[in-house]
Design an enzyme around this catalytic site. Structure first.
Site: not given
Lengths: 90, 474
Positions: B78, B177
Site C-alpha cells: 500500500k 481498510s
C-alpha cells in the site's frame, strides 16, 4: 454552522479554499455533525480509564538508524549549504 | 506456465524450493499479469523498476538453501508504507514526488526474508475513505465487476491479490481498510491486535486505530505474512509483547457471539443478511455455539476520534521540508497554498472537522465525550469476551457499490458500521470470503468478519481454517 465558521476552521488549519468549496463543505458538515452529535446521547457512568498509560523508555544509548540524508536534503523545496531554507518567520 | 489463479504462498514456497520455477520466473509471471490487467483495474500506482533484481537476490538465497517462508514471494505494498528510495504518496497530490528515506519496520522484516516488492498500490488519500475513490490517482476497479469499486482504503492491495497481480499484499486498517476491500474483492483481510505489528514507517491516519496487516488468498497465507511482520519494535512504543495480553486457553466448545440487533437493521442489504444467516448455520453445523449479544453502533464515536487525530496527523504536510510546495508571498501563504492545492476533498473535510471537534468550545462535547465512550466500550468488550470467544458480523452492510454511487460523504461513512468497532477497542479481526451474490448479472463477493479478544489472533486463524474447510467442500 455558517460560512464564517467554515472560514474560521480553514484559517486555523491553514487551508486555502474557494467559495464553491466552502459552500460544499458547509453542506457536508451539517449532515455529518448532525450524525456524530449522537455521541451526546451516550450515557456513560463515571468510568475510570482501564487503559493505564505509561511512558515507554529505551536505554540512553545512541543507535544508528539507517537514513538516507541525501534523500532527505534532496527533497527540500529550498536549501543552502545542506540546510533547509525557509522564509523569515518574524 | 505458472498457474497464478490457484497459486498460494504455501504452494509457491514448495515450488521455489524444489526449483520447479525460480523467483525470477515467478516475478516475471506477475509482471506480465500486471501489464495485462493494471491499465483497466488501476490497482498499482507504480510498478517498481527493480523487481527482477529483487527476485535474483531471492533466487540466490534459495540457491544457498537458506530460504524463509516469504523468500521470492511477490508482494504488493500500500502506498503509505515506506520503502527506502521508493516513492510513497499515500494517494495524495501533496506527496506526489515524495521519496521515502528509510524502510518501515514491516518492510525491513519482509526484505530480510527476501520477499519481492512488485509495486505500490492505490488507496484513498491518506487512508480516508471506503472505496479508493478518494485517491488523487483515480479509482481502483473491482476485478469482479469493473463498474464497481474495490473498496477501501486498501483497495489497490485487495484488488491486486484478487486479480492475481500479487501473491500477497500489505494494507493498513484504521476502521476497516484492510477487511472491507478484502470482502469486496473476495480475499482474506487481516487486522491484528493494535500494537502487534509495528507502525514505524506507516504514514499515520488515526494513530490510536492504525494497524498494518496482510491481505492474502487464504487464511494460511495471511498467517504466514502476519508471522513475518509481527513483533515488538523499539521504534514504535505502542507495540505490544507476547505477554501484554494473557493467552486464551483452548476450549472444547467455541462460543461465537452475534449482535443480531445490529445486523437486522434496515441499513443492511437483505442479500448480505441472507448470506450471513447461511454462514451462521454452517458454523453451527461445525459445532460452534452461537449466542445472541448486544453491540452498540459505534460510528459517531469512531468518526469523532478519526477526525481529531487525522487533523493532527495531516498538519505535518505543509510543503516546508518535502512534498508539494507552492510559493506564496510569505511562509503563512506557502502553507495555505500548498495545503489548499495538495490535499484532496475528503482530506480537507476531515482536517476541518477535526479542527472543529478539537476546538475550545466543542472539545468536551465531542472529543472528550468520545474518549470516555471509548473507555466504556473497551470495558463492555472485556465483558462480552468473558461470555463468548469470538464475535461474528458481516464485514460490510452490502456488496461493492458502483463507482460514483455514494457521492454523499455521510452515506460512505455508514458503510463502516461493522468494522470500526475492532479499531476503537484494539482487538484483532479478520474478513473471510463467504460466497457471492448476484447483482445485475455479475457475481459479487461477500465477506464475514470474526473479532477476537486482545492478542488472540490464533483463534481467528483457527476458526478461519475451519470455516474455509466447509467452503472448499461445497
Amino acid at each position: 454552522m455558517e460560512i464564517k465558521d467554515v472560514e474560521a476552521l480553514a484559517e486555523l488549519a491553514r487551508i486555502d479554499l474557494t467559495e464553491v468549496e466552502k459552500q460544499d463543505l458547509l453542506k457536508d458538515f451539517d449532515s455529518i455533525l448532525a450524525y456524530v452529535r449522537a455521541i451526546e446521547q451516550v450515557q456513560i457512568e463515571d468510568t475510570e480509564s482501564d487503559i493505564i498509560l505509561h511512558n515507554i523508555w529505551r536505554d540512553d544509548v545512541s543507535n544508528q538508524r539507517e537514513y538516507s540524508k541525501e534523500l532527505i536534503t534532496k527533497q527540500f523545496p529550498d536549501s543552502q549549504d545542506g540546510f533547509l531554507k525557509v522564509k523569515k518567520i518574524l | 506456465m505458472i498457474d497464478l489463479a490457484t497459486l498460494t504462498i504455501v504452494k509457491a514456497r514448495k515450488a521455489l524450493d524444489a526449483k520447479e520455477f525460480s523467483a525470477v520466473d515467478l516475478a516475471q509471471a506477475y509482471l506480465a499479469e500486471i501489464e495485462k490487467k493494471n491499465k483497466e483495474l488501476n490497482a498499482y500506482l507504480e510498478v517498481f523498476g527493480d523487481v527482477l533484481e529483487q527476485a535474483k537476490i531471492a533466487d540466490e538465497i534459495i540457491g544457498r538453501g537458506e530460504s524463509y517462508a516469504l523468500t521470492g514471494i511477490p508482494f504488493a505494498v500500500k502506498d503509505l508504507i515506506l520503502i527506502n528510495g521508493k516513492k510513497a504518496s499515500a494517494g495524495s497530490k501533496i506527496l506526489e514526488n515524495y521519496v521515502a528515506s528509510y524502510d518501515a519496520t514491516v518492510i525491513a522484516k519482509l526484505k530480510k526474508q527476501g520477499a519481492v516488492f512488485l509495486g505500490r498500490t492505490n488507496m484513498d488519500e491518506f487512508a480516508l475513505g471506503s472505496s479508493t475513490e478518494n485517491s488523487a490517482y483515480g479509482v481502483t476497479r473491482n476485478p469482479h465487476d469493473t463498474v464497481r469499486v474495490s473498496g477501501g482504503t486498501s483497495g489497490g492491495s485487495a484488488c491486486a491479490v484478487a486479480s492475481s497481480m500479487a501473491l500477497g499484499a500489505l494494507g493498513s486498517d484504521t476502521g476497516g481498510s484492510i477487511r472491507q476491500p478484502s470482502a469486496f474483492c473476495g480475499v482474506i483481510g487481516f487486522k491484528p491486535t493494535y500494537g502487534r505489528v509495528s507502525r514505524y514507517g506507516l504514514m499515520a491516519a488515526t494513530s490510536s486505530f492504525d494497524c498494518v496487516g496482510p491481505i492474502a488468498k487464504n487464511i494460511q497465507d495471511a498467517e504466514i505474512i502476519f508471522d513475518a511482520i509481527k513483533g515488538t519494535d523499539a521504534l514504535d512504543s505502542t507495540t505490544i509483547t507476547e505477554t501484554t495480553y494473557t493467552k486464551v486457553n483452548k476450549k472444547e466448545k467455541i462460543v461465537i457471539g452475534v449482535p443480531w440487533e445490529l445486523i437486522n437493521q434496515d441499513g443492511v442489504n437483505s442479500k448480505v443478511k441472507n448470506n450471513f444467516k447461511e454462514m451462521v448455520k454452517n458454523l453451527e453445523s461445525l459445532g460452534f455455539e452461537i449466542k445472541d449479544i448486544k453491540l452498540p453502533n459505534c460510528l459517531a464515536l469512531y468518526y469523532i476520534i478519526n477526525f481529531a487525530e487525522v487533523s493532527t496527523n495531516l498538519a505535518r504536510f505543509d510543503g516546508v521540508r518535502y512534498g508539494l510546495h507552492i510559493d506564496g508571498k510569505n511562509l503563512l501563504e506557502d502553507y495555505f497554498l500548498s495545503k489548499g492545492k495538495g490535499f484532496g476533498k475528503e482530506s480537507r473535510r476531515r482536517i476541518l472537522l477535526g479542527t472543529y471537534v478539537l476546538s475550545a468550545g466543542y472539545y468536551d462535547a465531542y472529543y472528550g465525550k468520545a474518549q470516555k465512550a471509548r473507555v466504556a466500550l473497551r470495558t463492555e468488550f472485556t465483558k462480552v469476551f468473558s461470555e463468548v470467544d469470538l464475535i461474528l458480523t458481516p464485514t460490510a452492510p452490502g456488496p461493492a457499490w458502483k463507482i460514483g454511487e455514494k457521492s454523499d460523504p455521510l452515506s460512505m461513512y455508514l458503510e463502516d458500521i461493522f468494522t470500526v468497532t475492532a479499531n476503537i477497542v484494539g482487538v484483532p479481526a479478520v474478513s473471510i470470503p463467504s460466497g457471492f451474490t448476484e447483482v445485475e448479472g455479475k457475481k459479487l463477493p461477500l465477506g464475514i468478519q470474526f473479532m477476537a479478544s486482545h492478542g488472540a489472533e490464533e483463534s481467528l486463524f483457527e476458526v478461519g481454517k475451519k470455516f474455509e474447510s466447509i467452503k472448499n467442500k461445497n
